[in-house]
Design an enzyme around this catalytic site. Structure first.
Site, PDB file in Angstrom:
ATOM      1  N   HIS A 185       0.817  -1.077   0.039  1.00 28.58           N
ATOM      2  CA  HIS A 185       0.052  -0.017  -0.028  1.00 28.58           C
ATOM      3  C   HIS A 185       0.921   1.232   0.039  1.00 28.58           C
ATOM      4  O   HIS A 185       0.308   2.346  -0.519  1.00 28.58           O
ATOM      5  CB  HIS A 185      -0.809  -0.017   1.288  1.00 28.58           C
ATOM      6  CG  HIS A 185      -2.563  -0.501   0.716  1.00 28.58           C
ATOM      7  ND1 HIS A 185      -3.069  -1.284   1.554  1.00 28.58           N
ATOM      8  CD2 HIS A 185      -2.937  -0.538  -0.393  1.00 28.58           C
ATOM      9  CE1 HIS A 185      -4.217  -1.792   1.073  1.00 28.58           C
ATOM     10  NE2 HIS A 185      -4.185  -1.000  -0.263  1.00 28.58           N
ATOM     11  N   GLU A 427      29.856  36.529 -30.697  1.00 26.00           N
ATOM     12  CA  GLU A 427      29.983  36.201 -29.107  1.00 26.00           C
ATOM     13  C   GLU A 427      31.324  37.176 -28.889  1.00 26.00           C
ATOM     14  O   GLU A 427      31.595  37.261 -27.645  1.00 26.00           O
ATOM     15  CB  GLU A 427      30.165  35.002 -28.937  1.00 26.00           C
ATOM     16  CG  GLU A 427      31.398  34.063 -29.639  1.00 26.00           C
ATOM     17  CD  GLU A 427      31.501  32.500 -29.249  1.00 26.00           C
ATOM     18  OE1 GLU A 427      30.848  32.084 -28.206  1.00 26.00           O
ATOM     19  OE2 GLU A 427      32.128  31.861 -29.780  1.00 26.00           O
ATOM     20  N   ASP A 451      29.515  34.350 -24.116  1.00 26.54           N
ATOM     21  CA  ASP A 451      30.904  34.873 -24.249  1.00 26.54           C
ATOM     22  C   ASP A 451      30.453  36.544 -24.517  1.00 26.54           C
ATOM     23  O   ASP A 451      31.358  37.305 -24.153  1.00 26.54           O
ATOM     24  CB  ASP A 451      31.551  34.339 -25.250  1.00 26.54           C
ATOM     25  CG  ASP A 451      32.291  33.082 -24.697  1.00 26.54           C
ATOM     26  OD1 ASP A 451      32.857  33.279 -23.634  1.00 26.54           O
ATOM     27  OD2 ASP A 451      32.376  32.114 -25.388  1.00 26.54           O
ATOM     28  N   CYS A 498      22.203  31.212 -28.918  1.00 27.43           N
ATOM     29  CA  CYS A 498      22.282  29.844 -28.613  1.00 27.43           C
ATOM     30  C   CYS A 498      22.972  29.824 -27.116  1.00 27.43           C
ATOM     31  O   CYS A 498      23.399  28.763 -26.567  1.00 27.43           O
ATOM     32  CB  CYS A 498      23.347  28.807 -29.414  1.00 27.43           C
ATOM     33  SG  CYS A 498      24.958  29.562 -29.616  1.00 27.43           S
TER      34      CYS A 498
HETATM   35  C1  PEP Z   1      28.322  31.199 -25.913  1.00 29.26           C
HETATM   36  O1  PEP Z   1      29.352  31.786 -25.837  1.00 29.26           O
HETATM   37  O2  PEP Z   1      27.077  31.884 -25.546  1.00 29.26           O
HETATM   38  C2  PEP Z   1      28.173  29.973 -26.282  1.00 29.26           C
HETATM   39  C3  PEP Z   1      26.870  29.468 -26.454  1.00 29.26           C
HETATM   40  O3  PEP Z   1      29.212  29.072 -26.501  1.00 29.26           O
HETATM   41  P1  PEP Z   1      30.108  28.633 -25.068  1.00 29.26           P
HETATM   42  O4  PEP Z   1      29.041  28.742 -23.793  1.00 29.26           O
HETATM   43  O5  PEP Z   1      30.327  27.176 -25.480  1.00 29.26           O
HETATM   44  O6  PEP Z   1      31.065  29.383 -24.928  1.00 29.26           O
HETATM   45 MG    MG Z   2      31.172  30.884 -26.442  1.00 27.78          MG
END
Ligand code: PEP
Ligand code: MG
Length: 537
Positions: A185, A427, A451, A498
Protein backbone atom coordinates in the site's frame (compact mmCIF):
# COMPACT_ATOMS: atom_id res chain seq x y z
CA UNK A 1 29.37 7.80 -5.69
CA UNK A 2 27.37 4.66 -4.84
CA UNK A 3 24.55 3.26 -6.95
CA UNK A 4 21.91 0.94 -5.48
CA UNK A 5 19.22 -0.90 -7.42
CA UNK A 6 15.73 -1.73 -6.27
CA UNK A 7 12.24 -1.59 -7.72
CA UNK A 8 10.95 1.77 -8.86
CA UNK A 9 7.34 1.89 -7.69
CA UNK A 10 6.48 5.47 -8.42
CA UNK A 11 8.17 7.20 -11.29
CA UNK A 12 9.83 10.55 -11.13
CA UNK A 13 13.15 11.82 -9.92
CA UNK A 14 13.97 13.29 -6.54
CA UNK A 15 17.25 15.01 -5.79
CA UNK A 16 18.10 16.16 -2.29
CA UNK A 17 19.53 15.47 1.09
CA UNK A 18 18.72 12.05 2.50
CA UNK A 19 17.11 11.65 5.88
CA UNK A 20 16.83 8.30 7.68
CA UNK A 21 13.35 7.60 8.92
CA UNK A 22 13.22 6.73 12.60
CA UNK A 23 10.13 5.73 14.46
CA UNK A 24 10.90 8.12 17.30
CA UNK A 25 10.14 5.60 20.02
CA UNK A 26 10.49 6.71 23.59
CA UNK A 27 9.46 3.53 25.30
CA UNK A 28 7.36 4.18 28.33
CA UNK A 29 7.10 1.16 30.61
CA UNK A 30 3.54 -0.06 31.17
CA UNK A 31 2.18 -1.43 34.36
CA UNK A 32 0.68 -4.77 33.47
CA UNK A 33 -2.78 -5.31 35.00
CA UNK A 34 -5.25 -8.14 35.32
CA UNK A 35 -6.55 -9.85 32.12
CA UNK A 36 -9.65 -7.70 32.34
CA UNK A 37 -7.61 -4.48 32.71
CA UNK A 38 -5.40 -5.53 29.77
CA UNK A 39 -8.46 -6.18 27.61
CA UNK A 40 -9.94 -2.80 28.61
CA UNK A 41 -6.64 -1.09 27.83
CA UNK A 42 -6.76 -2.71 24.40
CA UNK A 43 -10.32 -1.42 23.85
CA UNK A 44 -9.25 2.13 24.75
CA UNK A 45 -6.21 1.91 22.47
CA UNK A 46 -8.43 0.53 19.71
CA UNK A 47 -10.71 3.56 20.04
CA UNK A 48 -7.80 6.01 19.80
CA UNK A 49 -6.39 4.02 16.88
CA UNK A 50 -9.65 4.37 14.96
CA UNK A 51 -9.83 8.08 15.74
CA UNK A 52 -6.26 8.54 14.45
CA UNK A 53 -7.01 6.50 11.35
CA UNK A 54 -10.17 8.47 10.59
CA UNK A 55 -8.15 11.65 10.87
CA UNK A 56 -5.51 10.18 8.52
CA UNK A 57 -8.24 9.09 6.10
CA UNK A 58 -9.53 12.66 5.94
CA UNK A 59 -6.00 13.99 5.44
CA UNK A 60 -5.39 11.43 2.70
CA UNK A 61 -8.67 12.34 1.01
CA UNK A 62 -7.58 15.98 0.88
CA UNK A 63 -4.00 15.26 -0.21
CA UNK A 64 -4.52 12.33 -2.53
CA UNK A 65 -8.17 11.51 -3.05
CA UNK A 66 -10.62 8.76 -2.16
CA UNK A 67 -8.39 5.83 -3.05
CA UNK A 68 -5.77 6.90 -0.52
CA UNK A 69 -8.44 7.57 2.10
CA UNK A 70 -9.82 4.07 1.62
CA UNK A 71 -6.50 2.65 2.80
CA UNK A 72 -6.89 4.14 6.23
CA UNK A 73 -10.58 3.30 6.40
CA UNK A 74 -9.55 -0.32 5.71
CA UNK A 75 -6.96 -0.11 8.52
CA UNK A 76 -9.69 1.10 10.84
CA UNK A 77 -11.86 -1.88 9.86
CA UNK A 78 -8.91 -4.20 10.52
CA UNK A 79 -8.45 -2.75 14.00
CA UNK A 80 -12.10 -3.55 14.71
CA UNK A 81 -12.19 -6.89 12.91
CA UNK A 82 -14.09 -9.37 15.17
CA UNK A 83 -11.68 -12.28 14.49
CA UNK A 84 -8.67 -10.10 15.24
CA UNK A 85 -10.29 -8.82 18.43
CA UNK A 86 -11.35 -12.37 19.51
CA UNK A 87 -7.77 -13.48 19.08
CA UNK A 88 -6.54 -10.62 21.30
CA UNK A 89 -9.22 -11.42 23.91
CA UNK A 90 -8.14 -15.06 24.02
CA UNK A 91 -4.53 -14.01 24.50
CA UNK A 92 -5.24 -11.47 27.26
CA UNK A 93 -7.52 -14.03 29.00
CA UNK A 94 -4.63 -16.46 28.93
CA UNK A 95 -2.50 -13.94 30.85
CA UNK A 96 -0.74 -12.06 28.04
CA UNK A 97 -0.35 -8.33 28.45
CA UNK A 98 -2.19 -6.17 25.91
CA UNK A 99 0.92 -5.20 23.91
CA UNK A 100 2.13 -8.80 23.54
CA UNK A 101 -1.41 -9.95 22.74
CA UNK A 102 -1.85 -7.36 19.98
CA UNK A 103 1.59 -8.11 18.53
CA UNK A 104 0.96 -11.85 18.56
CA UNK A 105 -2.51 -11.51 17.03
CA UNK A 106 -1.08 -9.15 14.40
CA UNK A 107 1.64 -11.67 13.53
CA UNK A 108 -0.86 -14.54 13.31
CA UNK A 109 -3.02 -12.59 10.88
CA UNK A 110 -0.01 -11.39 8.94
CA UNK A 111 1.23 -14.98 8.58
CA UNK A 112 -2.20 -16.01 7.34
CA UNK A 113 -2.15 -13.26 4.66
CA UNK A 114 1.41 -14.16 3.72
CA UNK A 115 0.42 -17.80 3.15
CA UNK A 116 -2.02 -16.77 0.39
CA UNK A 117 -1.06 -17.25 -3.25
CA UNK A 118 -2.38 -13.94 -4.46
CA UNK A 119 0.29 -11.23 -4.37
CA UNK A 120 -2.19 -8.53 -3.43
CA UNK A 121 -3.58 -10.46 -0.43
CA UNK A 122 -0.02 -11.32 0.67
CA UNK A 123 0.70 -7.63 0.89
CA UNK A 124 -2.14 -7.14 3.38
CA UNK A 125 0.26 -8.64 5.94
CA UNK A 126 2.00 -5.28 6.00
CA UNK A 127 -1.34 -3.58 6.65
CA UNK A 128 -2.25 -5.70 9.65
CA UNK A 129 1.26 -5.25 11.07
CA UNK A 130 0.87 -1.50 10.58
CA UNK A 131 -2.44 -1.57 12.48
CA UNK A 132 -1.03 -3.75 15.26
CA UNK A 133 2.00 -1.55 15.77
CA UNK A 134 -0.19 1.55 15.86
CA UNK A 135 -2.32 0.00 18.63
CA UNK A 136 0.85 -1.04 20.51
CA UNK A 137 2.34 2.43 20.17
CA UNK A 138 -0.79 3.86 21.73
CA UNK A 139 -0.74 1.23 24.47
CA UNK A 140 2.87 2.14 25.27
CA UNK A 141 2.06 5.84 25.26
CA UNK A 142 4.58 6.53 22.50
CA UNK A 143 4.33 9.50 20.15
CA UNK A 144 4.82 9.65 16.39
CA UNK A 145 7.43 12.35 16.42
CA UNK A 146 9.38 11.83 13.19
CA UNK A 147 9.04 15.00 11.17
CA UNK A 148 10.84 16.47 8.21
CA UNK A 149 12.28 19.93 8.61
CA UNK A 150 13.56 20.47 5.06
CA UNK A 151 12.94 19.03 1.57
CA UNK A 152 14.31 15.48 1.87
CA UNK A 153 14.66 12.07 0.30
CA UNK A 154 13.58 9.70 3.08
CA UNK A 155 15.39 6.38 3.45
CA UNK A 156 13.92 3.67 5.66
CA UNK A 157 13.86 0.00 6.49
CA UNK A 158 10.25 0.07 5.42
CA UNK A 159 7.48 2.62 5.58
CA UNK A 160 3.92 1.85 6.45
CA UNK A 161 1.15 3.74 4.67
CA UNK A 162 0.40 5.64 7.84
CA UNK A 163 4.03 6.60 8.35
CA UNK A 164 4.10 7.76 4.74
CA UNK A 165 0.92 9.72 5.17
CA UNK A 166 2.19 11.44 8.28
CA UNK A 167 5.21 12.87 6.47
CA UNK A 168 4.82 16.44 5.31
CA UNK A 169 4.23 16.11 1.56
CA UNK A 170 5.57 19.56 0.86
CA UNK A 171 8.95 18.39 2.21
CA UNK A 172 8.92 14.75 1.09
CA UNK A 173 10.83 14.64 -2.22
CA UNK A 174 10.79 10.85 -2.45
CA UNK A 175 11.47 7.74 -0.42
CA UNK A 176 13.56 4.61 -0.70
CA UNK A 177 13.21 1.51 1.44
CA UNK A 178 15.18 -1.67 2.01
CA UNK A 179 12.02 -3.77 2.03
CA UNK A 180 8.67 -3.47 0.33
CA UNK A 181 7.05 -4.51 -2.91
CA UNK A 182 5.32 -2.79 -5.83
CA UNK A 183 1.89 -3.86 -4.59
CA UNK A 184 2.35 -2.73 -1.00
CA UNK A 185 0.00 0.00 0.00
CA UNK A 186 2.90 2.31 0.60
CA UNK A 187 3.91 1.82 -3.03
CA UNK A 188 0.32 2.38 -4.14
CA UNK A 189 0.15 5.49 -2.00
CA UNK A 190 3.40 6.85 -3.42
CA UNK A 191 1.93 6.54 -6.91
CA UNK A 192 -1.30 8.22 -5.92
CA UNK A 193 0.61 11.04 -4.27
CA UNK A 194 2.98 11.24 -7.20
CA UNK A 195 6.04 10.90 -4.95
CA UNK A 196 9.00 9.14 -6.59
CA UNK A 197 9.75 5.94 -4.69
CA UNK A 198 11.92 2.83 -4.75
CA UNK A 199 11.45 -0.27 -2.62
CA UNK A 200 13.50 -3.43 -2.11
CA UNK A 201 16.94 -1.83 -2.07
CA UNK A 202 18.13 -4.42 0.44
CA UNK A 203 20.81 -4.29 3.08
CA UNK A 204 23.08 -2.02 1.11
CA UNK A 205 20.78 0.88 1.95
CA UNK A 206 22.48 2.22 5.06
CA UNK A 207 21.17 4.77 7.50
CA UNK A 208 24.72 6.18 7.31
CA UNK A 209 23.68 7.73 4.01
CA UNK A 210 21.61 10.24 5.97
CA UNK A 211 22.84 13.77 5.42
CA UNK A 212 24.35 12.94 2.05
CA UNK A 213 23.02 14.04 -1.32
CA UNK A 214 20.93 11.39 -3.05
CA UNK A 215 19.33 11.00 -6.45
CA UNK A 216 16.27 8.81 -6.38
CA UNK A 217 15.34 7.61 -9.84
CA UNK A 218 11.91 6.07 -9.49
CA UNK A 219 11.81 5.37 -13.23
CA UNK A 220 14.84 3.08 -13.25
CA UNK A 221 14.65 2.03 -9.59
CA UNK A 222 18.07 3.51 -8.80
CA UNK A 223 19.33 5.34 -5.75
CA UNK A 224 22.58 7.23 -6.31
CA UNK A 225 24.41 8.39 -3.22
CA UNK A 226 26.84 11.31 -3.47
CA UNK A 227 26.57 11.67 -7.26
CA UNK A 228 29.45 13.15 -9.23
CA UNK A 229 28.90 16.42 -11.10
CA UNK A 230 28.23 14.74 -14.43
CA UNK A 231 25.57 12.45 -12.96
CA UNK A 232 24.00 15.33 -11.08
CA UNK A 233 23.84 17.43 -14.26
CA UNK A 234 22.34 14.54 -16.18
CA UNK A 235 19.68 13.97 -13.53
CA UNK A 236 18.88 17.65 -13.16
CA UNK A 237 18.17 17.65 -16.91
CA UNK A 238 16.20 14.44 -16.77
CA UNK A 239 14.22 15.63 -13.78
CA UNK A 240 13.44 18.93 -15.48
CA UNK A 241 12.24 17.06 -18.57
CA UNK A 242 10.15 14.71 -16.47
CA UNK A 243 8.66 17.47 -14.37
CA UNK A 244 7.91 19.52 -17.46
CA UNK A 245 6.08 16.59 -18.94
CA UNK A 246 4.23 16.07 -15.72
CA UNK A 247 3.16 19.66 -15.60
CA UNK A 248 1.19 18.99 -18.73
CA UNK A 249 3.77 20.37 -21.10
CA UNK A 250 3.81 17.12 -22.97
CA UNK A 251 0.57 18.32 -24.54
CA UNK A 252 2.78 20.78 -26.43
CA UNK A 253 4.80 18.04 -28.10
CA UNK A 254 4.16 18.26 -31.82
CA UNK A 255 2.59 21.70 -31.47
CA UNK A 256 3.99 24.66 -33.38
CA UNK A 257 6.14 27.28 -31.70
CA UNK A 258 4.00 30.20 -32.74
CA UNK A 259 2.63 33.30 -31.04
CA UNK A 260 -1.08 34.10 -30.93
CA UNK A 261 -0.62 36.48 -33.83
CA UNK A 262 1.02 33.75 -35.91
CA UNK A 263 4.73 34.66 -35.56
CA UNK A 264 6.87 31.53 -35.69
CA UNK A 265 10.13 30.93 -33.83
CA UNK A 266 12.37 27.90 -34.18
CA UNK A 267 13.14 26.11 -30.94
CA UNK A 268 16.38 24.17 -31.21
CA UNK A 269 18.60 22.46 -28.65
CA UNK A 270 22.18 22.67 -27.45
CA UNK A 271 24.04 19.39 -27.15
CA UNK A 272 27.55 18.27 -26.22
CA UNK A 273 27.55 14.69 -27.47
CA UNK A 274 25.60 12.36 -29.76
CA UNK A 275 23.98 10.71 -26.73
CA UNK A 276 22.20 13.99 -25.94
CA UNK A 277 20.06 13.65 -29.07
CA UNK A 278 17.61 11.39 -27.23
CA UNK A 279 16.79 14.26 -24.90
CA UNK A 280 16.37 16.60 -27.87
CA UNK A 281 13.84 14.25 -29.43
CA UNK A 282 11.96 13.46 -26.23
CA UNK A 283 11.59 17.18 -25.57
CA UNK A 284 10.51 17.81 -29.16
CA UNK A 285 13.45 20.04 -30.08
CA UNK A 286 12.94 21.22 -33.66
CA UNK A 287 16.61 20.96 -34.44
CA UNK A 288 20.05 21.28 -32.92
CA UNK A 289 21.19 24.88 -32.78
CA UNK A 290 24.55 24.19 -31.16
CA UNK A 291 26.51 20.95 -31.09
CA UNK A 292 29.58 21.87 -29.05
CA UNK A 293 31.91 19.61 -31.04
CA UNK A 294 34.91 20.39 -28.84
CA UNK A 295 33.49 17.99 -26.26
CA UNK A 296 34.47 15.19 -28.64
CA UNK A 297 38.07 16.29 -28.06
CA UNK A 298 38.02 16.61 -24.28
CA UNK A 299 38.50 14.00 -21.56
CA UNK A 300 40.74 11.75 -23.68
CA UNK A 301 44.44 11.17 -24.39
CA UNK A 302 44.52 11.86 -28.10
CA UNK A 303 42.47 13.75 -30.65
CA UNK A 304 39.52 11.94 -32.21
CA UNK A 305 40.39 10.72 -35.69
CA UNK A 306 38.54 11.93 -38.77
CA UNK A 307 36.59 8.66 -38.80
CA UNK A 308 35.64 8.93 -35.14
CA UNK A 309 34.39 12.45 -35.71
CA UNK A 310 32.56 11.40 -38.87
CA UNK A 311 30.73 8.66 -36.93
CA UNK A 312 29.71 11.13 -34.20
CA UNK A 313 28.33 13.72 -36.67
CA UNK A 314 26.66 11.04 -38.79
CA UNK A 315 24.93 9.54 -35.78
CA UNK A 316 23.54 12.94 -34.71
CA UNK A 317 22.36 13.74 -38.25
CA UNK A 318 20.75 10.33 -38.70
CA UNK A 319 18.97 10.46 -35.35
CA UNK A 320 17.69 13.94 -36.12
CA UNK A 321 16.25 12.52 -39.33
CA UNK A 322 16.35 15.60 -41.56
CA UNK A 323 15.83 18.18 -38.83
CA UNK A 324 18.45 20.97 -38.87
CA UNK A 325 21.72 20.28 -37.04
CA UNK A 326 24.23 23.10 -36.50
CA UNK A 327 27.66 21.82 -35.56
CA UNK A 328 30.04 24.35 -34.15
CA UNK A 329 33.63 23.65 -35.10
CA UNK A 330 35.90 22.99 -32.14
CA UNK A 331 35.85 25.84 -29.65
CA UNK A 332 38.99 24.71 -27.88
CA UNK A 333 40.93 27.11 -25.68
CA UNK A 334 40.04 29.21 -22.62
CA UNK A 335 38.47 26.76 -20.15
CA UNK A 336 38.31 23.90 -22.70
CA UNK A 337 41.81 22.50 -23.07
CA UNK A 338 43.25 19.07 -23.79
CA UNK A 339 46.81 18.22 -22.70
CA UNK A 340 47.55 16.18 -25.81
CA UNK A 341 47.12 19.29 -28.00
CA UNK A 342 50.25 20.73 -26.34
CA UNK A 343 48.90 24.26 -26.19
CA UNK A 344 51.08 26.72 -24.36
CA UNK A 345 49.91 28.36 -21.16
CA UNK A 346 48.47 31.80 -21.61
CA UNK A 347 48.17 34.70 -19.23
CA UNK A 348 44.55 35.37 -20.26
CA UNK A 349 43.30 32.23 -22.02
CA UNK A 350 39.78 33.62 -22.58
CA UNK A 351 41.44 36.33 -24.65
CA UNK A 352 43.93 33.94 -26.19
CA UNK A 353 44.18 31.28 -28.84
CA UNK A 354 40.62 30.05 -28.77
CA UNK A 355 37.90 28.86 -31.14
CA UNK A 356 38.36 29.82 -34.77
CA UNK A 357 41.71 31.47 -33.98
CA UNK A 358 43.10 28.13 -32.86
CA UNK A 359 41.55 26.27 -35.80
CA UNK A 360 43.14 28.68 -38.26
CA UNK A 361 46.47 28.34 -36.48
CA UNK A 362 46.25 24.54 -36.93
CA UNK A 363 44.69 24.02 -40.38
CA UNK A 364 45.51 20.29 -40.27
CA UNK A 365 43.28 19.79 -37.21
CA UNK A 366 40.65 22.10 -38.65
CA UNK A 367 40.57 20.41 -42.05
CA UNK A 368 40.29 16.98 -40.42
CA UNK A 369 37.17 18.20 -38.63
CA UNK A 370 35.77 19.83 -41.77
CA UNK A 371 36.34 16.63 -43.79
CA UNK A 372 34.48 14.61 -41.15
CA UNK A 373 31.65 17.14 -41.22
CA UNK A 374 31.32 17.25 -45.02
CA UNK A 375 31.46 13.45 -45.23
CA UNK A 376 28.65 13.26 -42.66
CA UNK A 377 26.64 15.98 -44.40
CA UNK A 378 24.94 13.48 -46.73
CA UNK A 379 23.21 11.86 -43.74
CA UNK A 380 21.00 14.78 -42.77
CA UNK A 381 20.49 18.52 -42.67
CA UNK A 382 23.88 19.93 -41.61
CA UNK A 383 25.03 23.50 -41.03
CA UNK A 384 28.47 24.39 -39.75
CA UNK A 385 29.34 27.42 -37.65
CA UNK A 386 32.56 28.98 -36.46
CA UNK A 387 33.13 30.22 -32.89
CA UNK A 388 34.99 33.26 -31.54
CA UNK A 389 34.96 35.34 -34.68
CA UNK A 390 36.28 38.91 -34.45
CA UNK A 391 37.32 39.65 -38.05
CA UNK A 392 35.97 39.34 -41.56
CA UNK A 393 39.25 37.79 -42.72
CA UNK A 394 38.96 34.93 -40.22
CA UNK A 395 35.63 33.96 -41.72
CA UNK A 396 36.96 34.27 -45.28
CA UNK A 397 39.87 32.01 -44.36
CA UNK A 398 37.58 29.43 -42.75
CA UNK A 399 35.37 29.44 -45.85
CA UNK A 400 38.46 28.95 -48.05
CA UNK A 401 39.36 25.86 -46.02
CA UNK A 402 35.80 24.57 -46.43
CA UNK A 403 36.14 24.98 -50.20
CA UNK A 404 39.50 23.20 -50.15
CA UNK A 405 38.00 20.27 -48.25
CA UNK A 406 35.09 20.04 -50.70
CA UNK A 407 37.48 19.97 -53.66
CA UNK A 408 39.58 17.25 -52.01
CA UNK A 409 36.52 15.13 -51.27
CA UNK A 410 35.28 15.60 -54.81
CA UNK A 411 38.66 14.54 -56.22
CA UNK A 412 38.60 11.43 -54.04
CA UNK A 413 35.05 10.62 -55.13
CA UNK A 414 33.71 10.94 -51.57
CA UNK A 415 30.13 12.21 -51.46
CA UNK A 416 29.24 15.38 -49.56
CA UNK A 417 26.40 17.82 -49.58
CA UNK A 418 27.26 21.01 -51.44
CA UNK A 419 24.52 23.04 -49.79
CA UNK A 420 25.88 22.91 -46.23
CA UNK A 421 25.20 26.34 -44.74
CA UNK A 422 28.07 28.17 -43.09
CA UNK A 423 27.38 30.49 -40.19
CA UNK A 424 29.16 32.17 -37.35
CA UNK A 425 28.73 32.74 -33.69
CA UNK A 426 28.45 36.35 -32.71
CA UNK A 427 30.09 36.33 -29.31
CA UNK A 428 32.66 39.10 -29.39
CA UNK A 429 31.70 42.78 -29.31
CA UNK A 430 33.80 43.18 -32.45
CA UNK A 431 31.69 40.66 -34.35
CA UNK A 432 28.52 42.36 -33.12
CA UNK A 433 29.76 45.75 -34.23
CA UNK A 434 30.77 44.54 -37.69
CA UNK A 435 27.78 42.20 -38.01
CA UNK A 436 26.60 44.23 -41.01
CA UNK A 437 29.78 43.21 -42.89
CA UNK A 438 29.82 39.65 -41.59
CA UNK A 439 26.17 39.12 -42.55
CA UNK A 440 27.13 39.57 -46.22
CA UNK A 441 29.50 36.58 -46.17
CA UNK A 442 27.71 33.94 -44.10
CA UNK A 443 24.40 32.09 -44.20
CA UNK A 444 23.34 32.66 -40.58
CA UNK A 445 24.25 34.11 -37.20
CA UNK A 446 23.93 32.50 -33.80
CA UNK A 447 24.58 34.76 -30.84
CA UNK A 448 26.70 33.28 -28.07
CA UNK A 449 25.41 35.42 -25.26
CA UNK A 450 27.60 33.69 -22.67
CA UNK A 451 30.77 35.02 -24.23
CA UNK A 452 29.21 38.17 -25.65
CA UNK A 453 28.33 39.11 -22.06
CA UNK A 454 31.78 38.25 -20.71
CA UNK A 455 33.63 40.16 -23.41
CA UNK A 456 31.29 43.16 -23.55
CA UNK A 457 31.18 43.66 -19.80
CA UNK A 458 34.88 42.76 -19.33
CA UNK A 459 33.75 40.17 -16.82
CA UNK A 460 35.35 36.71 -16.60
CA UNK A 461 32.54 34.14 -16.84
CA UNK A 462 34.64 31.66 -14.84
CA UNK A 463 35.08 33.96 -11.87
CA UNK A 464 32.22 33.37 -9.45
CA UNK A 465 33.23 36.29 -7.25
CA UNK A 466 32.20 38.80 -9.91
CA UNK A 467 29.05 36.94 -10.95
CA UNK A 468 26.73 39.88 -10.10
CA UNK A 469 28.61 41.96 -12.69
CA UNK A 470 28.10 39.36 -15.40
CA UNK A 471 24.65 40.63 -16.23
CA UNK A 472 23.29 39.48 -19.60
CA UNK A 473 20.36 41.89 -19.13
CA UNK A 474 22.79 44.82 -19.26
CA UNK A 475 21.49 47.45 -21.74
CA UNK A 476 24.74 47.09 -23.70
CA UNK A 477 23.96 43.42 -24.39
CA UNK A 478 20.35 44.11 -25.30
CA UNK A 479 21.28 46.85 -27.73
CA UNK A 480 23.98 44.66 -29.30
CA UNK A 481 21.38 41.92 -29.76
CA UNK A 482 19.04 44.37 -31.46
CA UNK A 483 21.83 45.59 -33.71
CA UNK A 484 22.89 42.05 -34.65
CA UNK A 485 19.30 41.09 -35.51
CA UNK A 486 18.82 44.21 -37.64
CA UNK A 487 22.07 43.63 -39.54
CA UNK A 488 21.26 39.96 -40.12
CA UNK A 489 17.81 40.74 -41.46
CA UNK A 490 19.06 43.57 -43.62
CA UNK A 491 21.34 41.05 -45.33
CA UNK A 492 18.51 38.52 -45.50
CA UNK A 493 19.98 35.92 -43.14
CA UNK A 494 18.42 34.40 -40.00
CA UNK A 495 19.70 35.01 -36.49
CA UNK A 496 19.49 32.73 -33.49
CA UNK A 497 20.62 32.76 -29.88
CA UNK A 498 22.46 29.74 -28.52
CA UNK A 499 23.81 31.18 -25.26
CA UNK A 500 22.02 30.47 -21.99
CA UNK A 501 20.11 33.74 -22.32
CA UNK A 502 17.96 32.15 -25.03
CA UNK A 503 16.06 30.24 -22.34
CA UNK A 504 15.53 33.30 -20.17
CA UNK A 505 11.78 33.66 -20.32
CA UNK A 506 11.86 37.18 -18.96
CA UNK A 507 13.37 38.17 -22.32
CA UNK A 508 11.28 36.02 -24.67
CA UNK A 509 9.01 38.91 -25.57
CA UNK A 510 12.06 41.09 -26.32
CA UNK A 511 13.64 38.38 -28.49
CA UNK A 512 10.45 38.06 -30.51
CA UNK A 513 10.15 41.84 -30.82
CA UNK A 514 13.65 42.19 -32.27
CA UNK A 515 12.98 39.32 -34.65
CA UNK A 516 15.19 36.52 -33.31
CA UNK A 517 14.43 33.62 -35.65
CA UNK A 518 15.66 30.73 -33.53
CA UNK A 519 16.37 30.00 -29.88
CA UNK A 520 18.67 27.11 -29.05
CA UNK A 521 18.36 25.94 -25.47
CA UNK A 522 18.85 22.92 -23.21
CA UNK A 523 16.42 20.17 -24.20
CA UNK A 524 14.52 20.52 -20.92
CA UNK A 525 13.75 24.18 -21.71
CA UNK A 526 12.06 23.52 -25.05
CA UNK A 527 8.52 22.84 -23.86
CA UNK A 528 8.36 25.57 -21.19
CA UNK A 529 9.64 28.02 -23.79
CA UNK A 530 7.15 26.82 -26.38
CA UNK A 531 4.39 27.38 -23.86
CA UNK A 532 5.66 30.90 -23.24
CA UNK A 533 5.89 31.72 -26.95
CA UNK A 534 2.42 30.35 -27.64
CA UNK A 535 1.12 32.71 -24.94
CA UNK A 536 2.76 35.76 -26.51
CA UNK A 537 0.54 38.18 -28.44
C1 PEP B 1 28.22 31.28 -25.79
O1 PEP B 1 29.32 31.81 -25.63
O2 PEP B 1 27.15 31.87 -25.54
C2 PEP B 1 28.13 29.90 -26.28
C3 PEP B 1 26.98 29.37 -26.59
O3 PEP B 1 29.28 29.18 -26.38
P1 PEP B 1 30.04 28.55 -25.11
O4 PEP B 1 29.16 28.71 -23.91
O5 PEP B 1 30.31 27.14 -25.44
O6 PEP B 1 31.27 29.37 -25.04
MG1 MG C 1 31.07 30.94 -26.54
Amino acid sequence: MIELHGTGVSSGIAIGQMVAFSEGKETVSRNIGTPEQEWNDFLSAQEITCAELSHLAEKARKDAGDEAALLFETHCEMAQDPDFCDCIKELTDSGKDAVSAVMEAGEQFAAMFESMDDAYTKERAADIRDVASRICRILRGESEDFALSAPSVVIAEDLSPSQTMQLDKSLLLGFATRKGSPVSHTAILSRILGIPAIVGLGDKLLSDFAGKCGILDGIEGKLIIEPDTETLTYYNETKAAFDAEKAGLSALIGKETVTKSGKRTKLYCNIGSPSDVDKVLSNDGEGIGLFRSEFLFLGRDSAPTEDEQFEAYKSVLEKMDGKPVIVRTMDIGADKKADYLGLSDEENPALGLRGLRLSLEHPDWFKRQLRALYRASVYGNLSVMFPMVANVWEVEKAKDLCREVQIELKMSGIPYCNTVKLGIMIETPAAALISGELAKIVDFFSVGTNDLTQYTLACDRQNGSIAPHLDPHHPAILSLLKMIAENAHQAGIPVGICGELGADESLTEFFLAIGIDELSVSPSCVLPLRKNIRNQA
